[in-house]
Write a protein that holds these residues in place. Structure first.
Motif, PDB file in Angstrom:
ATOM      1  N   LEU A 182      43.587  49.625  59.223  1.00 12.71           N
ATOM      2  CA  LEU A 182      44.113  48.987  58.025  1.00 12.71           C
ATOM      3  C   LEU A 182      43.574  49.642  56.760  1.00 12.71           C
ATOM      4  O   LEU A 182      44.320  49.831  55.786  1.00 12.71           O
TER       5      LEU A 182
ATOM      6  N   THR B  46      52.999  42.838  53.375  1.00 19.87           N
ATOM      7  CA  THR B  46      52.566  42.197  54.619  1.00 19.87           C
ATOM      8  C   THR B  46      51.049  42.340  54.763  1.00 19.87           C
ATOM      9  O   THR B  46      50.482  43.355  54.340  1.00 19.87           O
TER      10      THR B  46
ATOM     11  N   GLU C  84      49.091  43.087  57.177  1.00 15.79           N
ATOM     12  CA  GLU C  84      48.642  44.246  57.958  1.00 15.79           C
ATOM     13  C   GLU C  84      49.336  45.542  57.545  1.00 15.79           C
ATOM     14  O   GLU C  84      49.169  46.568  58.186  1.00 15.79           O
ATOM     15  N   LEU C  85      50.121  45.484  56.457  1.00 17.68           N
ATOM     16  CA  LEU C  85      50.837  46.666  55.958  1.00 17.68           C
ATOM     17  C   LEU C  85      51.671  47.313  57.078  1.00 17.68           C
ATOM     18  O   LEU C  85      51.554  48.506  57.374  1.00 17.68           O
ATOM     19  N   HIS C  86      52.539  46.500  57.665  1.00 16.84           N
ATOM     20  CA  HIS C  86      53.349  46.976  58.796  1.00 16.84           C
ATOM     21  C   HIS C  86      54.316  48.094  58.389  1.00 16.84           C
ATOM     22  O   HIS C  86      54.560  49.018  59.164  1.00 16.84           O
ATOM     23  N   GLU C  87      54.868  47.992  57.189  1.00 19.88           N
ATOM     24  CA  GLU C  87      55.810  49.018  56.743  1.00 19.88           C
ATOM     25  C   GLU C  87      55.110  50.372  56.594  1.00 19.88           C
ATOM     26  O   GLU C  87      55.657  51.420  56.951  1.00 19.88           O
TER      27      GLU C  87
ATOM     28  N   ARG D  62      45.581  52.590  55.929  1.00 24.35           N
ATOM     29  CA  ARG D  62      46.879  52.204  55.393  1.00 24.35           C
ATOM     30  C   ARG D  62      46.758  51.795  53.926  1.00 24.35           C
ATOM     31  O   ARG D  62      47.615  52.106  53.098  1.00 24.35           O
TER      32      ARG D  62
ATOM     33  N   ASN E 173      48.792  54.621  64.677  1.00 23.32           N
ATOM     34  CA  ASN E 173      47.572  53.885  65.012  1.00 23.32           C
ATOM     35  C   ASN E 173      46.417  54.117  64.046  1.00 23.32           C
ATOM     36  O   ASN E 173      45.265  54.262  64.449  1.00 23.32           O
TER      37      ASN E 173
ATOM     38  N   LYS F  38      53.884  56.359  61.262  1.00 20.76           N
ATOM     39  CA  LYS F  38      54.207  56.706  62.650  1.00 20.76           C
ATOM     40  C   LYS F  38      55.344  57.719  62.706  1.00 20.76           C
ATOM     41  O   LYS F  38      55.319  58.666  63.506  1.00 20.76           O
TER      42      LYS F  38
ATOM     43  N   ALA G 283      52.481  51.316  58.280  1.00 26.33           N
ATOM     44  CA  ALA G 283      52.216  51.803  59.633  1.00 26.33           C
ATOM     45  C   ALA G 283      53.454  52.427  60.261  1.00 26.33           C
ATOM     46  O   ALA G 283      53.371  53.474  60.922  1.00 26.33           O
ATOM     47  N   THR G 284      54.606  51.805  60.031  1.00 22.35           N
ATOM     48  CA  THR G 284      55.854  52.318  60.613  1.00 22.35           C
ATOM     49  C   THR G 284      56.208  53.687  60.038  1.00 22.35           C
ATOM     50  O   THR G 284      56.564  54.617  60.778  1.00 22.35           O
TER      51      THR G 284
ATOM     52  N   ASP H  77      54.760  47.239  50.068  1.00 20.95           N
ATOM     53  CA  ASP H  77      54.547  46.509  51.320  1.00 20.95           C
ATOM     54  C   ASP H  77      53.579  45.355  51.071  1.00 20.95           C
ATOM     55  O   ASP H  77      52.405  45.568  50.734  1.00 20.95           O
TER      56      ASP H  77
END
Length: 505
Positions: free
Chosen positions: A387, A367, A369-372, A390, A384, A378, A374-375, A365
């Motif tokens: 960072l 990105t 904010e490490l979106h992947e 993550r 939630n 989840k 986080a997803t 990942d």
């Protein structure tokens, strides 16, 4: 009035001090919890460490176990199974052939046409399907009837220009990704299931006969003419395109390797029937074990809860089926010993809920904010998280994957050492500059773990250079392939037909 103001001011000050005290205590508590997590991460890094010295000890151990397995049955953790493949494809093969490949998480069906030259190889059709999980614990009849019905649908799509219109049976190679003791190129009995399969009544059954019986029950004009391990198929495909290919490794759901050995080195087989002076040996290296392996409490727990405990120890450290679960176990333990992931998610307690493709996605990942990450967290019931948590998860993925890739490199280096292709001239001797020892060597590699996980590839290639040294590593080519084990099995079948035709002339 003034007195009241003084009292209010004092009360406000007391409240402010109390709030500040609470905030400081919370901050201190959070720091203590974070320090505990950092300590757990440090322990993880140390226990998963694979220094160069340890890797070279593993290389030596693998080479020794390979030799022991060639001397006698049961003499080694490595089964070193004979494949009865002594002539690899050379490009002169002709005809149309089929292959059905049963792997750990998928099966494939292909049709290839060969025109007598390497450039004329044509993959005319290919289908890939996931294996329904219900089949893993079914019966042999259910499993093979499912495969036969899939073959029937595949053939029905061929239309009017099928081989059956010429009143000729279709020749099929069955690519089988599980340990089999072969008695010929076209027959062999199952030793045991791996990769999550558990169909108990099949142990000792002839695999080719099981598929042939299911095919016959459906009235299909198919002859199961070859039974081929997936690594052997990959070696066949690699050798077809590059004659310097002498070994093949699969890094997928599980892991295994094979290589081309001199027949005079296969002592346990007194009269090997070969004309080439060599034979492909299926190592079944997933069962390799050594005290040099960096086994941790996470590995011990995973093994104890697996369907095949006390077995396949090496595979459970490097196979795609297991890496995700090791990462899950690390996150779960950190959740149990700290609340940085929030309340403990019941999903995290589910074995194999985290797949290795998700580990790859988190590890790579990029990105901000490490979106992947986080997803995926989840989906595991951990929403939630900040960072820095993550980033911690990415680091866990890195530690687990790096160990797996470096152990995989040691395995490949062990094969090269056994064959004298690691730059040495024999056990206990110094490295040689002899050009014969430095000749070009190709290792065919297949499997989603290697092809789809960039960081795994990078760490494995880096470790190979570290172990072999730059001069030798430049002569070792790791050649990735797709569908090689399936196509290669069909090529082997064609090659065996060519050999029989020549011998009958």
């Amino acid at each position: 009035m003034g007195r009241v103001l003084v009292m209010l001011t004092a009360a406000t000050a007391v409240v402010a001090c109390s709030v500040a005290t609470v905030m400081v205590r919370r901050r201190v508590k959070r720091r203590r919890k974070w320090r505990k997590v950092v300590g757990l991460l440090k322990d993880l890094e140390e226990s998963f460490e694979t220094p160069l010295g340890r890797l070279r000890q593993m290389v030596d151990a693998i080479a020794v176990e390979m030799q022991a397995g060639l001397v006698s049955e049961g003499g080694s953790k490595l089964k070193m199974l004979l494949t009865f493949v002594d002539d690899l494809p050379n490009g002169s093969e002709r005809g149309t052939y089929y292959a059905l490949h049963l792997g750990g998480s998928y099966f494939r069906i292909i049709r290839v046409h060969l025109g007598g030259q390497r450039s004329s190889l044509e993959v005319q059709d290919i289908e890939r399907h996931s294996i329904p999980t219900s089949l893993l614990n079914s019966t042999s009849e259910v499993l093979f009837d499912f495969l036969a019905s899939s073959l029937q649908r595949f053939i029905e799509k061929e239309g009017h220009e099928s081989i059956s219109s010429q009143d000729v049976k279709r020749e099929l190679a069955f690519t089988f990704s599980f340990p089999v003791k072969q008695t010929s190129l076209s027959s062999g009995v199952l030793i045991k299931w791996t990769k999550g399969f558990a169909i108990s009544e099949m142990a000792g059954e002839d695999i080719a006969e099981c598929l042939q019986g299911a095919v016959d029950r459906r009235g299909l004009d198919i002859h199961v003419a070859a039974l081929v391990n997936d690594t052997v198929g990959a070696l066949s495909y690699g050798h077809y395109h590059d004659p310097d290919t002498i070994a093949a490794v699969v890094f997928g759901t599980g892991s295994n390797a094979c290589y081309l050995e001199r027949t005079d080195a296969i002592i346990k087989c007194q009269n090997p029937r070969t004309t080439s002076g060599s034979m492909v040996v299926n190592m079944e290296w997933g069962n390799f074990w050594s005290s040099r392996l960096p086994r941790t409490s996470y590995d011990i727990e995973l093994d104890a809860e697996s369907l095949n405990s006390n077995d396949m120890g090496f595979e459970k450290m490097i196979g795609g089926m297991y890496l995700g679960d090791i990462v899950r176990r690390v996150i779960l333990r950190m959740s149990q010993e700290s609340d940085i992931f929030g309340p403990i998610s019941p999903i995290l307690s589910t074995p194999f809920v985290l797949r290795t493709n998700s580990v790859s996605a988190m590890h790579e990942d990029d990105t901000p904010e490490l979106h992947e990450v986080a997803t995926i967290l989840k989906h595991l019931g951990v929403p939630n998280v900040p960072l820095k948590v993550r980033k911690l998860v990415v680091k866990i993925c890195d530690v687990v994957t790096r160990r797996a890739a470096r152990l995989a490199a040691a395995g490949i280096s062990g094969i090269l050492k056994k064959l004298g292709r690691d730059g040495s001239v024999g056990e206990g001797r110094r490295r040689s500059s002899d050009k014969q020892m430095m000749r070009r060597t190709v290792v065919a590699v297949e499997g989603g773990l290697y092809s789809n996980y960039w960081m795994f590839r990078e760490y494995m290639d880096e470790a190979l250079r570290d172990i072999l040294g730059d001069d030798v590593a430049r002569q070792v080519v790791i050649k990735a392939m797709e569908d090689g084990s399936s196509i290669g099995s069909a090529l082997l079948l064609a090659s065996s037909h060519s050999v029989r035709t020549i011998s009958n002339i």
